[in-house]
Design a protein around this motif. Sequence first.
Motif, PDB file in Angstrom:
ATOM      1  N   VAL A   7      -4.949  -5.842   0.442  1.00 42.62           N
ATOM      2  CA  VAL A   7      -5.052  -4.209   0.470  1.00 42.62           C
ATOM      3  C   VAL A   7      -4.345  -3.942   2.039  1.00 42.62           C
ATOM      4  O   VAL A   7      -3.338  -3.206   1.798  1.00 42.62           O
ATOM      5  CB  VAL A   7      -6.412  -3.533   0.738  1.00 42.62           C
ATOM      6  CG1 VAL A   7      -6.340  -2.197   1.227  1.00 42.62           C
ATOM      7  CG2 VAL A   7      -6.902  -3.595  -0.832  1.00 42.62           C
ATOM      8  N   ALA A   8      -4.364  -4.760   2.832  1.00 45.16           N
ATOM      9  CA  ALA A   8      -3.582  -4.530   4.269  1.00 45.16           C
ATOM     10  C   ALA A   8      -2.174  -4.904   3.775  1.00 45.16           C
ATOM     11  O   ALA A   8      -1.332  -4.182   4.406  1.00 45.16           O
ATOM     12  CB  ALA A   8      -4.371  -5.518   5.258  1.00 45.16           C
ATOM     13  N   GLY A   9      -2.045  -5.829   3.184  1.00 50.10           N
ATOM     14  CA  GLY A   9      -0.373  -6.171   3.045  1.00 50.10           C
ATOM     15  C   GLY A   9       0.163  -5.127   2.264  1.00 50.10           C
ATOM     16  O   GLY A   9       1.285  -4.972   2.303  1.00 50.10           O
ATOM     17  N   LEU A  10      -0.381  -4.901   1.027  1.00 46.60           N
ATOM     18  CA  LEU A  10       0.152  -3.858  -0.018  1.00 46.60           C
ATOM     19  C   LEU A  10       0.397  -2.539   0.839  1.00 46.60           C
ATOM     20  O   LEU A  10       1.323  -1.764   0.597  1.00 46.60           O
ATOM     21  CB  LEU A  10      -0.760  -3.639  -1.091  1.00 46.60           C
ATOM     22  CG  LEU A  10      -0.753  -4.735  -2.099  1.00 46.60           C
ATOM     23  CD1 LEU A  10      -1.562  -4.628  -3.143  1.00 46.60           C
ATOM     24  CD2 LEU A  10       0.929  -4.895  -2.775  1.00 46.60           C
ATOM     25  N   SER A  11      -0.422  -2.157   1.646  1.00 46.89           N
ATOM     26  CA  SER A  11      -0.577  -0.818   2.416  1.00 46.89           C
ATOM     27  C   SER A  11       0.623  -0.812   3.345  1.00 46.89           C
ATOM     28  O   SER A  11       1.424   0.049   3.662  1.00 46.89           O
ATOM     29  CB  SER A  11      -1.908  -0.507   3.230  1.00 46.89           C
ATOM     30  OG  SER A  11      -2.857  -0.416   2.318  1.00 46.89           O
ATOM     31  N   LEU A  12       0.625  -2.095   4.054  1.00 48.23           N
ATOM     32  CA  LEU A  12       1.801  -2.201   5.070  1.00 48.23           C
ATOM     33  C   LEU A  12       3.175  -2.101   4.421  1.00 48.23           C
ATOM     34  O   LEU A  12       3.984  -1.687   5.110  1.00 48.23           O
ATOM     35  CB  LEU A  12       1.422  -3.483   5.886  1.00 48.23           C
ATOM     36  CG  LEU A  12       2.413  -3.692   7.184  1.00 48.23           C
ATOM     37  CD1 LEU A  12       2.184  -2.454   8.267  1.00 48.23           C
ATOM     38  CD2 LEU A  12       2.010  -4.994   7.740  1.00 48.23           C
ATOM     39  N   ALA A  13       3.390  -2.864   3.278  1.00 51.20           N
ATOM     40  CA  ALA A  13       4.577  -3.078   2.722  1.00 51.20           C
ATOM     41  C   ALA A  13       5.137  -1.482   2.202  1.00 51.20           C
ATOM     42  O   ALA A  13       6.034  -1.036   2.496  1.00 51.20           O
ATOM     43  CB  ALA A  13       4.399  -3.720   1.331  1.00 51.20           C
ATOM     44  N   VAL A  78     -10.325   3.849  -0.306  1.00 55.13           N
ATOM     45  CA  VAL A  78     -10.156   4.440   0.639  1.00 55.13           C
ATOM     46  C   VAL A  78      -8.570   4.593   0.922  1.00 55.13           C
ATOM     47  O   VAL A  78      -8.107   5.542   1.507  1.00 55.13           O
ATOM     48  CB  VAL A  78     -11.160   4.303   1.781  1.00 55.13           C
ATOM     49  CG1 VAL A  78     -10.622   5.036   2.980  1.00 55.13           C
ATOM     50  CG2 VAL A  78     -12.607   4.569   1.444  1.00 55.13           C
ATOM     51  N   MET A  79      -8.147   3.413   1.109  1.00 54.37           N
ATOM     52  CA  MET A  79      -6.704   3.273   1.606  1.00 54.37           C
ATOM     53  C   MET A  79      -5.560   3.910   0.678  1.00 54.37           C
ATOM     54  O   MET A  79      -4.547   4.480   1.018  1.00 54.37           O
ATOM     55  CB  MET A  79      -6.241   1.751   1.584  1.00 54.37           C
ATOM     56  CG  MET A  79      -6.983   1.243   2.998  1.00 54.37           C
ATOM     57  SD  MET A  79      -6.496   2.163   4.569  1.00 54.37           S
ATOM     58  CE  MET A  79      -4.816   1.875   4.634  1.00 54.37           C
ATOM     59  N   VAL A  80      -6.059   4.037  -0.676  1.00 54.13           N
ATOM     60  CA  VAL A  80      -4.989   4.580  -1.522  1.00 54.13           C
ATOM     61  C   VAL A  80      -4.563   6.091  -1.113  1.00 54.13           C
ATOM     62  O   VAL A  80      -3.477   6.310  -0.970  1.00 54.13           O
ATOM     63  CB  VAL A  80      -5.590   4.538  -2.964  1.00 54.13           C
ATOM     64  CG1 VAL A  80      -4.600   5.323  -3.903  1.00 54.13           C
ATOM     65  CG2 VAL A  80      -5.441   3.181  -3.388  1.00 54.13           C
ATOM     66  N   PRO A  81      -5.666   7.016  -0.948  1.00 59.98           N
ATOM     67  CA  PRO A  81      -5.141   8.234  -0.377  1.00 59.98           C
ATOM     68  C   PRO A  81      -4.528   8.295   1.045  1.00 59.98           C
ATOM     69  O   PRO A  81      -3.719   9.102   1.355  1.00 59.98           O
ATOM     70  CB  PRO A  81      -6.462   9.092  -0.541  1.00 59.98           C
ATOM     71  CG  PRO A  81      -7.602   8.247  -0.608  1.00 59.98           C
ATOM     72  CD  PRO A  81      -7.107   6.961  -1.178  1.00 59.98           C
ATOM     73  N   VAL A  82      -5.219   7.422   1.793  1.00 62.93           N
ATOM     74  CA  VAL A  82      -4.689   7.399   3.243  1.00 62.93           C
ATOM     75  C   VAL A  82      -3.125   6.841   3.160  1.00 62.93           C
ATOM     76  O   VAL A  82      -2.361   7.532   3.891  1.00 62.93           O
ATOM     77  CB  VAL A  82      -5.467   6.324   3.928  1.00 62.93           C
ATOM     78  CG1 VAL A  82      -5.002   6.262   5.477  1.00 62.93           C
ATOM     79  CG2 VAL A  82      -6.768   6.887   4.291  1.00 62.93           C
ATOM     80  N   VAL A  83      -2.716   5.800   2.421  1.00 62.57           N
ATOM     81  CA  VAL A  83      -1.493   5.500   2.402  1.00 62.57           C
ATOM     82  C   VAL A  83      -0.591   6.720   1.800  1.00 62.57           C
ATOM     83  O   VAL A  83       0.575   6.803   2.245  1.00 62.57           O
ATOM     84  CB  VAL A  83      -1.384   4.216   1.638  1.00 62.57           C
ATOM     85  CG1 VAL A  83       0.051   3.572   1.471  1.00 62.57           C
ATOM     86  CG2 VAL A  83      -2.098   3.014   2.408  1.00 62.57           C
ATOM     87  N   TRP A  84      -1.061   7.138   0.761  1.00 57.92           N
ATOM     88  CA  TRP A  84      -0.320   8.336   0.144  1.00 57.92           C
ATOM     89  C   TRP A  84       0.117   9.418   0.991  1.00 57.92           C
ATOM     90  O   TRP A  84       1.217   9.785   1.092  1.00 57.92           O
ATOM     91  CB  TRP A  84      -1.227   8.765  -1.241  1.00 57.92           C
ATOM     92  CG  TRP A  84      -0.463  10.110  -1.765  1.00 57.92           C
ATOM     93  CD1 TRP A  84      -0.857  11.413  -1.650  1.00 57.92           C
ATOM     94  CD2 TRP A  84       0.410  10.031  -2.739  1.00 57.92           C
ATOM     95  NE1 TRP A  84       0.150  11.964  -2.305  1.00 57.92           N
ATOM     96  CE2 TRP A  84       0.889  11.226  -3.144  1.00 57.92           C
ATOM     97  CE3 TRP A  84       1.140   8.868  -3.407  1.00 57.92           C
ATOM     98  CZ2 TRP A  84       1.840  11.621  -3.959  1.00 57.92           C
ATOM     99  CZ3 TRP A  84       2.173   9.321  -4.552  1.00 57.92           C
ATOM    100  CH2 TRP A  84       2.410  10.599  -4.728  1.00 57.92           C
ATOM    101  N   VAL A  85      -0.815   9.748   1.781  1.00 61.94           N
ATOM    102  CA  VAL A  85      -0.678  10.788   2.791  1.00 61.94           C
ATOM    103  C   VAL A  85       0.236  10.374   4.051  1.00 61.94           C
ATOM    104  O   VAL A  85       1.299  11.138   4.052  1.00 61.94           O
ATOM    105  CB  VAL A  85      -1.817  11.761   3.558  1.00 61.94           C
ATOM    106  CG1 VAL A  85      -1.722  12.194   4.457  1.00 61.94           C
ATOM    107  CG2 VAL A  85      -2.803  12.114   2.156  1.00 61.94           C
ATOM    108  N   LEU A  86       0.194   9.133   4.384  1.00 63.11           N
ATOM    109  CA  LEU A  86       1.014   8.680   5.353  1.00 63.11           C
ATOM    110  C   LEU A  86       2.247   8.442   5.163  1.00 63.11           C
ATOM    111  O   LEU A  86       3.279   9.078   5.754  1.00 63.11           O
ATOM    112  CB  LEU A  86       0.146   7.483   6.017  1.00 63.11           C
ATOM    113  CG  LEU A  86      -0.817   7.675   6.888  1.00 63.11           C
ATOM    114  CD1 LEU A  86      -1.491   6.239   7.464  1.00 63.11           C
ATOM    115  CD2 LEU A  86      -0.687   8.400   8.238  1.00 63.11           C
ATOM    116  N   SER A  87       2.438   7.957   3.906  1.00 65.36           N
ATOM    117  CA  SER A  87       3.801   7.664   3.295  1.00 65.36           C
ATOM    118  C   SER A  87       4.493   9.000   2.934  1.00 65.36           C
ATOM    119  O   SER A  87       5.712   9.147   3.231  1.00 65.36           O
ATOM    120  CB  SER A  87       3.797   6.763   1.962  1.00 65.36           C
ATOM    121  OG  SER A  87       3.124   7.594   1.043  1.00 65.36           O
TER     122      SER A  87
END
Length: 122
Positions: A7-13, A78-87
């Motif tokens: 999850v960390a690797g995909l989010s960071l990518a 939890v990381m899916v919406p967080v990464v969506w908003v940040l991106s």
Amino acid sequence: MQILVGVAGLSLAVLVYAWAYGLAHDPDGPNWAHRQLFASAASLLSTSLAPVGAGYLTAGLLWPDALGTGLGLTVGAVMVPVVWVLSRRLLQRARKPGAEIVPLPGGPGKPVVPSAARRLAA
């Protein structure tokens, strides 16, 4: 634990790609962000992190351990919406407000006469 690393690797990518895209397409961005070297480095980093993250995520789902399954899936959800908003925020640099407004040919204070009214006046 492998799910967390995945999850960390995909989010960071995704976040690295969104940051680089927003910076490279920002009209007011720095000159180094508009060069080919920056685009190549950012795309290489993103395309290197994504398969590693997907591999760890798949390994964590196929061979679960006691620590990572519940916690990893919760963090992933939890990381899916967080990464969506940040991106989306990182991509906002590429779309500045008012960038799609086309200026008037006569300037902002002069009225534009339609072409049919010009023919009638002549």
